[in-house]
Design an enzyme around this catalytic site. Structure first.
Site, PDB file in Angstrom:
ATOM      1  N   MET A  61      77.383  18.490-131.218  1.00 10.53           N
ATOM      2  CA  MET A  61      76.253  19.333-130.819  1.00 10.53           C
ATOM      3  C   MET A  61      75.026  18.474-130.516  1.00 10.53           C
ATOM      4  O   MET A  61      73.904  18.984-130.447  1.00 10.53           O
ATOM      5  CB  MET A  61      75.942  20.353-131.914  1.00 10.53           C
ATOM      6  N   LEU A  93      72.518  12.792-131.953  1.00  4.51           N
ATOM      7  CA  LEU A  93      73.575  11.945-132.514  1.00  4.51           C
ATOM      8  C   LEU A  93      73.058  10.985-133.582  1.00  4.51           C
ATOM      9  O   LEU A  93      71.925  10.529-133.534  1.00  4.51           O
ATOM     10  CB  LEU A  93      74.231  11.153-131.384  1.00  4.51           C
ATOM     11  N   GLY A 113      77.227   9.004-137.903  1.00  3.35           N
ATOM     12  CA  GLY A 113      78.466   9.765-138.150  1.00  3.35           C
ATOM     13  C   GLY A 113      79.185  10.050-136.839  1.00  3.35           C
ATOM     14  O   GLY A 113      80.403   9.855-136.711  1.00  3.35           O
ATOM     15  N   HIS A 114      78.410  10.504-135.836  1.00  2.00           N
ATOM     16  CA  HIS A 114      78.998  10.748-134.515  1.00  2.00           C
ATOM     17  C   HIS A 114      79.500   9.440-133.891  1.00  2.00           C
ATOM     18  O   HIS A 114      80.573   9.387-133.292  1.00  2.00           O
ATOM     19  CB  HIS A 114      77.956  11.348-133.559  1.00  2.00           C
ATOM     20  N   GLN A 126      78.821  29.927-132.517  1.00  2.00           N
ATOM     21  CA  GLN A 126      79.098  29.551-133.904  1.00  2.00           C
ATOM     22  C   GLN A 126      77.876  29.692-134.811  1.00  2.00           C
ATOM     23  O   GLN A 126      77.941  29.367-135.997  1.00  2.00           O
ATOM     24  CB  GLN A 126      79.688  28.142-133.991  1.00  2.00           C
ATOM     25  N   VAL A 143      80.183   9.536-143.032  1.00  2.00           N
ATOM     26  CA  VAL A 143      79.232   8.422-142.971  1.00  2.00           C
ATOM     27  C   VAL A 143      77.955   8.864-143.690  1.00  2.00           C
ATOM     28  O   VAL A 143      77.450   9.965-143.443  1.00  2.00           O
ATOM     29  CB  VAL A 143      78.928   8.032-141.507  1.00  2.00           C
ATOM     30  N   SER A 163      73.580  13.949-141.124  1.00  2.00           N
ATOM     31  CA  SER A 163      73.670  15.252-140.474  1.00  2.00           C
ATOM     32  C   SER A 163      72.479  15.389-139.533  1.00  2.00           C
ATOM     33  O   SER A 163      71.373  14.931-139.859  1.00  2.00           O
ATOM     34  CB  SER A 163      73.615  16.363-141.526  1.00  2.00           C
TER      35      SER A 163
HETATM   36  P1  AMP Z   1      78.039  18.180-135.106  1.00  2.00           P
HETATM   37  O1  AMP Z   1      77.309  17.549-133.976  1.00  2.00           O
HETATM   38  O2  AMP Z   1      77.223  18.290-136.360  1.00  2.00           O
HETATM   39  O3  AMP Z   1      78.747  19.447-134.717  1.00  2.00           O
HETATM   40  O4  AMP Z   1      79.192  17.157-135.494  1.00  2.00           O
HETATM   41  C1  AMP Z   1      80.104  16.689-134.545  1.00  2.00           C
HETATM   42  C2  AMP Z   1      81.202  15.959-135.233  1.00  2.00           C
HETATM   43  O5  AMP Z   1      80.676  14.880-136.000  1.00  2.00           O
HETATM   44  C3  AMP Z   1      81.981  16.852-136.234  1.00  2.00           C
HETATM   45  O6  AMP Z   1      83.356  16.540-136.160  1.00  2.00           O
HETATM   46  C4  AMP Z   1      81.392  16.440-137.564  1.00  2.00           C
HETATM   47  O7  AMP Z   1      82.282  16.631-138.652  1.00  2.00           O
HETATM   48  C5  AMP Z   1      81.143  14.966-137.326  1.00  2.00           C
HETATM   49  N1  AMP Z   1      80.142  14.489-138.272  1.00  2.00           N
HETATM   50  C6  AMP Z   1      78.903  14.994-138.479  1.00  2.00           C
HETATM   51  N2  AMP Z   1      78.277  14.323-139.462  1.00  2.00           N
HETATM   52  C7  AMP Z   1      79.141  13.371-139.887  1.00  2.00           C
HETATM   53  C8  AMP Z   1      79.093  12.356-140.898  1.00  2.00           C
HETATM   54  N3  AMP Z   1      78.017  12.180-141.660  1.00  2.00           N
HETATM   55  N4  AMP Z   1      80.168  11.572-141.048  1.00  2.00           N
HETATM   56  C9  AMP Z   1      81.281  11.740-140.282  1.00  2.00           C
HETATM   57  N5  AMP Z   1      81.381  12.672-139.320  1.00  2.00           N
HETATM   58  C10 AMP Z   1      80.332  13.476-139.123  1.00  2.00           C
END
Ligand code: AMP
Length: 279
Positions: free
Chosen positions: A28, A31, A34-35, A59, A174, A183
């Site tokens: 989403m 970034l 984690g991304h 969602q 991460v 996050s």
């Molecule tokens: P989002 O942009 O929050 O929807 O996340 C996109 C992807 O990145 C999803 O598969 C999340 O699980 C993953 N993600 C988000 N935060 C982390 C993190 N801290 N460590 C690993 N993966 C992450």
């Protein structure tokens, strides 16, 4: 790096070499590391990497943070360019959900627990958009983070049930140096809230320590975690869970693979975190 919101341009690039493997990282945006860890994992295992950036309205519940969700496309694209990404898909709402759209994709059971209690419409939006992304991009492999543990379980079910021809790859959580799970929503944490947010990690550490010292009573561990959250004035507990890591059903005993997870409001920001424990 091709940046496009156009599905036919995307498909032309995707199928330029029909034998090439493609990794997809759905996001989403806004970034963080984690991304980028998902992107790196995708780069190692595939010929090409596609990233989608889309804040998917289906969602989010009407009461949630769709309109304020952090966005910074220029910064995201610079990070993805530096990471060597080949294709970025940035669709609009009108393209994803045009007038007349009326199809649902729902996983009905494991979506009811944990996040599904507080966010009853969330996973139907996730499975719908991820199914669309899988059909649009047709990746060889798709990369998701263990941070969203239930999302991974739900998507695994969907991939199996709907025979998606791809491999789902899960990457570890991460964290910031002090243990806070990365996050996009961490941006909302103001002042003392950032420090208070460490209570999630403390509660998970306490659960791990209890198991390491021989505690097998899941409810005793939940109670200890609840106590830690209650002791943090800026935190308000949504749930703590110790569940079977496959079915996500709450358990009484620590035995085999358990998912310890929690959701906590820090001020108005809802954070989630988890750890898998084995015994
Ligand atoms: P989002 O942009 O929050 O929807 O996340 C996109 C992807 O990145 C999803 O598969 C999340 O699980 C993953 N993600 C988000 N935060 C982390 C993190 N801290 N460590 C690993 N993966 C992450």
């Amino acid at each position: 790096m091709l940046v496009t919101d156009n599905i036919s341009h995307l498909r032309t690039a995707r199928w330029a070499d029909p034998r090439a493997t493609w990794g997809l990282v759905p996001t989403m945006g806004f970034l963080h590391e984690g991304h980028l860890a998902l992107v790196r994992a995708a780069k190692t295992a595939n010929d090409y990497v596609a990233v989608s950036i889309y804040v998917n309205p289906t969602q989010f519940a009407p009461t949630e943070d769709l309109s304020t969700y952090p966005r910074d496309l220029e910064r995201d694209l610079a990070l993805l360019r530096a990471a060597g990404v080949d294709l970025v898909f940035t669709p609009s709402n009108e393209m994803m959900y045009p007038a007349g759209f009326q199809t649902r994709v729902e996983v009905t059971e494991i979506t009811r627990y944990l996040e599904g209690v507080s966010r009853p419409t969330h996973f139907a939006g996730v499975t719908l958009v991820v199914a669309k992304l899988f059909n649009i991009i047709q990746p060889t492999r798709a990369y998701f983070g263990q941070k969203d543990a239930q999302q991974v379980a739900v998507l695994r079910r969907m991939v199996q049930d709907l025979n998606f021809n791809l491999e789902l790859v899960v990457c570890p959580i991460v964290r910031e140096p002090d243990g806070l799970a990365m996050s996009s929503r961490n941006k909302y944490l103001a002042g003392a809230e950032r420090q208070a947010a460490l209570v999630l990690r403390r509660a998970l550490d306490a659960a791990e320590a209890a198991v390491a010292s021989g505690q097998t009573d899941a409810e005793a561990i939940r109670a200890e975690m609840r106590g830690l959250i209650a002791a943090e004035p800026l935190a308000k507990l949504d749930y703590v869970s110790i569940a079977d890591a496959q079915t996500l059903v709450e358990v009484e005993e620590i035995a085999g693979e358990r998912l310890v997870s929690l959701a906590v409001f820090i001020g108005r920001t809802r954070l989630i975190d988890n750890v898998i424990i084995h015994r």
